[in-house]
Design a protein around this motif. Sequence first.
Motif, PDB file in Angstrom:
ATOM      1  N   ASP A   1      -1.350   8.467   4.788  1.00 60.02           N
ATOM      2  CA  ASP A   1      -2.201   7.969   3.717  1.00 60.02           C
ATOM      3  C   ASP A   1      -1.808   6.534   3.398  1.00 60.02           C
ATOM      4  O   ASP A   1      -0.706   6.271   2.910  1.00 60.02           O
ATOM      5  CB  ASP A   1      -2.059   8.846   2.480  1.00 60.02           C
ATOM      6  CG  ASP A   1      -3.020   8.440   1.371  1.00 60.02           C
ATOM      7  OD1 ASP A   1      -3.856   7.543   1.605  1.00 60.02           O
ATOM      8  OD2 ASP A   1      -2.930   9.007   0.264  1.00 60.02           O
ATOM      9  N   LEU A   2      -2.709   5.612   3.663  1.00 52.31           N
ATOM     10  CA  LEU A   2      -2.428   4.194   3.439  1.00 52.31           C
ATOM     11  C   LEU A   2      -3.093   3.656   2.180  1.00 52.31           C
ATOM     12  O   LEU A   2      -2.985   2.464   1.889  1.00 52.31           O
ATOM     13  CB  LEU A   2      -2.908   3.378   4.647  1.00 52.31           C
ATOM     14  CG  LEU A   2      -2.293   3.755   5.997  1.00 52.31           C
ATOM     15  CD1 LEU A   2      -2.956   2.961   7.122  1.00 52.31           C
ATOM     16  CD2 LEU A   2      -0.792   3.514   5.991  1.00 52.31           C
ATOM     17  N   THR A   3      -3.764   4.514   1.426  1.00 52.65           N
ATOM     18  CA  THR A   3      -4.436   4.047   0.213  1.00 52.65           C
ATOM     19  C   THR A   3      -3.410   3.514  -0.776  1.00 52.65           C
ATOM     20  O   THR A   3      -2.286   3.997  -0.873  1.00 52.65           O
ATOM     21  CB  THR A   3      -5.244   5.177  -0.437  1.00 52.65           C
ATOM     22  OG1 THR A   3      -4.369   6.291  -0.712  1.00 52.65           O
ATOM     23  CG2 THR A   3      -6.361   5.644   0.477  1.00 52.65           C
ATOM     24  N   GLY A   4      -3.823   2.491  -1.512  1.00 51.26           N
ATOM     25  CA  GLY A   4      -2.927   1.850  -2.466  1.00 51.26           C
ATOM     26  C   GLY A   4      -2.097   0.725  -1.875  1.00 51.26           C
ATOM     27  O   GLY A   4      -1.431  -0.004  -2.614  1.00 51.26           O
ATOM     28  N   ARG A   5      -2.144   0.557  -0.570  1.00 47.91           N
ATOM     29  CA  ARG A   5      -1.410  -0.522   0.089  1.00 47.91           C
ATOM     30  C   ARG A   5      -2.368  -1.675   0.414  1.00 47.91           C
ATOM     31  O   ARG A   5      -3.526  -1.455   0.760  1.00 47.91           O
ATOM     32  CB  ARG A   5      -0.754  -0.036   1.379  1.00 47.91           C
ATOM     33  CG  ARG A   5       0.269   1.085   1.201  1.00 47.91           C
ATOM     34  CD  ARG A   5       0.739   1.565   2.568  1.00 47.91           C
ATOM     35  NE  ARG A   5       1.621   2.715   2.498  1.00 47.91           N
ATOM     36  CZ  ARG A   5       2.946   2.655   2.652  1.00 47.91           C
ATOM     37  NH1 ARG A   5       3.536   1.477   2.893  1.00 47.91           N
ATOM     38  NH2 ARG A   5       3.679   3.748   2.582  1.00 47.91           N
ATOM     39  N   SER A   6      -1.853  -2.880   0.375  1.00 48.98           N
ATOM     40  CA  SER A   6      -2.641  -4.051   0.731  1.00 48.98           C
ATOM     41  C   SER A   6      -2.556  -4.307   2.230  1.00 48.98           C
ATOM     42  O   SER A   6      -1.510  -4.077   2.847  1.00 48.98           O
ATOM     43  CB  SER A   6      -2.148  -5.292  -0.019  1.00 48.98           C
ATOM     44  OG  SER A   6      -2.344  -5.160  -1.413  1.00 48.98           O
ATOM     45  N   VAL A   7      -3.641  -4.779   2.790  1.00 48.06           N
ATOM     46  CA  VAL A   7      -3.633  -5.220   4.183  1.00 48.06           C
ATOM     47  C   VAL A   7      -3.173  -6.674   4.197  1.00 48.06           C
ATOM     48  O   VAL A   7      -3.777  -7.536   3.549  1.00 48.06           O
ATOM     49  CB  VAL A   7      -5.024  -5.088   4.818  1.00 48.06           C
ATOM     50  CG1 VAL A   7      -5.034  -5.704   6.220  1.00 48.06           C
ATOM     51  CG2 VAL A   7      -5.439  -3.625   4.884  1.00 48.06           C
ATOM     52  N   LEU A   8      -2.126  -6.951   4.928  1.00 49.21           N
ATOM     53  CA  LEU A   8      -1.569  -8.299   4.971  1.00 49.21           C
ATOM     54  C   LEU A   8      -2.303  -9.196   5.950  1.00 49.21           C
ATOM     55  O   LEU A   8      -2.387 -10.407   5.744  1.00 49.21           O
ATOM     56  CB  LEU A   8      -0.083  -8.218   5.345  1.00 49.21           C
ATOM     57  CG  LEU A   8       0.781  -7.316   4.443  1.00 49.21           C
ATOM     58  CD1 LEU A   8       2.214  -7.311   4.927  1.00 49.21           C
ATOM     59  CD2 LEU A   8       0.685  -7.766   2.999  1.00 49.21           C
ATOM     60  N   GLY A   9      -2.813  -8.607   7.016  1.00 47.76           N
ATOM     61  CA  GLY A   9      -3.522  -9.406   7.998  1.00 47.76           C
ATOM     62  C   GLY A   9      -3.793  -8.618   9.253  1.00 47.76           C
ATOM     63  O   GLY A   9      -3.210  -7.551   9.474  1.00 47.76           O
ATOM     64  N   VAL A  10      -4.684  -9.145  10.076  1.00 45.96           N
ATOM     65  CA  VAL A  10      -5.014  -8.533  11.358  1.00 45.96           C
ATOM     66  C   VAL A  10      -4.933  -9.612  12.426  1.00 45.96           C
ATOM     67  O   VAL A  10      -5.524 -10.687  12.279  1.00 45.96           O
ATOM     68  CB  VAL A  10      -6.427  -7.910  11.360  1.00 45.96           C
ATOM     69  CG1 VAL A  10      -6.696  -7.198  12.683  1.00 45.96           C
ATOM     70  CG2 VAL A  10      -6.591  -6.947  10.186  1.00 45.96           C
ATOM     71  N   VAL A  11      -4.199  -9.348  13.494  1.00 43.34           N
ATOM     72  CA  VAL A  11      -4.049 -10.314  14.589  1.00 43.34           C
ATOM     73  C   VAL A  11      -4.290  -9.604  15.908  1.00 43.34           C
ATOM     74  O   VAL A  11      -4.191  -8.385  16.014  1.00 43.34           O
ATOM     75  CB  VAL A  11      -2.648 -10.961  14.590  1.00 43.34           C
ATOM     76  CG1 VAL A  11      -2.405 -11.731  13.302  1.00 43.34           C
ATOM     77  CG2 VAL A  11      -1.562  -9.918  14.809  1.00 43.34           C
TER      78      VAL A  11
END
Length: 275
Positions: A37-47
């Motif tokens: 479960d990744l809800t509540g976490r921010s996405v830092l970036g996609v590379v």
Amino acid sequence: MPEGDTVLQTARRLHRALAGEVLTRSDLRVPRFATADLTGRSVLGVVSRGKHLLTRIEGGLTLHSHLRMDGAWRIYRPDEHWRGGPTHQIRAILGNSGHTAVGYRLPVLELLRTADEEKAVGHLGPDLLGPDWDADAALRNLLAAPARPLGEALLDQRNLAGIGNIYKAELCFLARATPWLPVGELPGATAALLVTTARQLLEANRDRPVRITTTTARSRTATGQASRPGRPSENLWVYGRTRRPCLRCGTPIRAAEQDARPAYWCPHCQSGPTP
């Protein structure tokens, strides 16, 4: 299979939709990570790294995916209908208040520690579109097995990362060599120019919606001559052009299987063994 420029464009779209936002929806539909479960976490970036996608998430996590032959990530707004395929083909859903990223038919999907990303991509050679690009290292890798057919060597991501079947065909044409020519039989200047041209082709197409190799201003043939500009309907030199006339000499383009994939070449313009 998507080429490195396509994967880079996918990474950019995912980054724009997800980076800096908190996940409000998370669904990884693969058995190993189904309970994550990744809800509540921010996405830092996609590379992108070659043909791999790395979605970095708050808490030291990375979602690693690879599109292979027919995988795809689609971005949708809250009121938009999902059109990427039937529901049973969905492997991942990452959503925030403004966008939802849906991964279809992803053959590779794993959640790992960001510190362990090298376990997933550390085997790759220099990335043609990455900050680690090293032409000398790529050339050494390419020539390390001189008996290997050129087409196979170009597709080996351990040599240089980002070339797929389309660029393989186009690069062999520009080098005036068939895909079955042993790498070691390329003249030294041609081999070095091939690596440089690979970088130029992917760089030229990294921002284009349609891939074009015939009008890349800086691409050069093995003789040092500028590539002939193609007409709008003829964006590629040989790929997918079986039995159609070569854009350079008019000879019908041929195709045959190489390593379970179609290979294309001009019998007149390209020298070397053929099936």
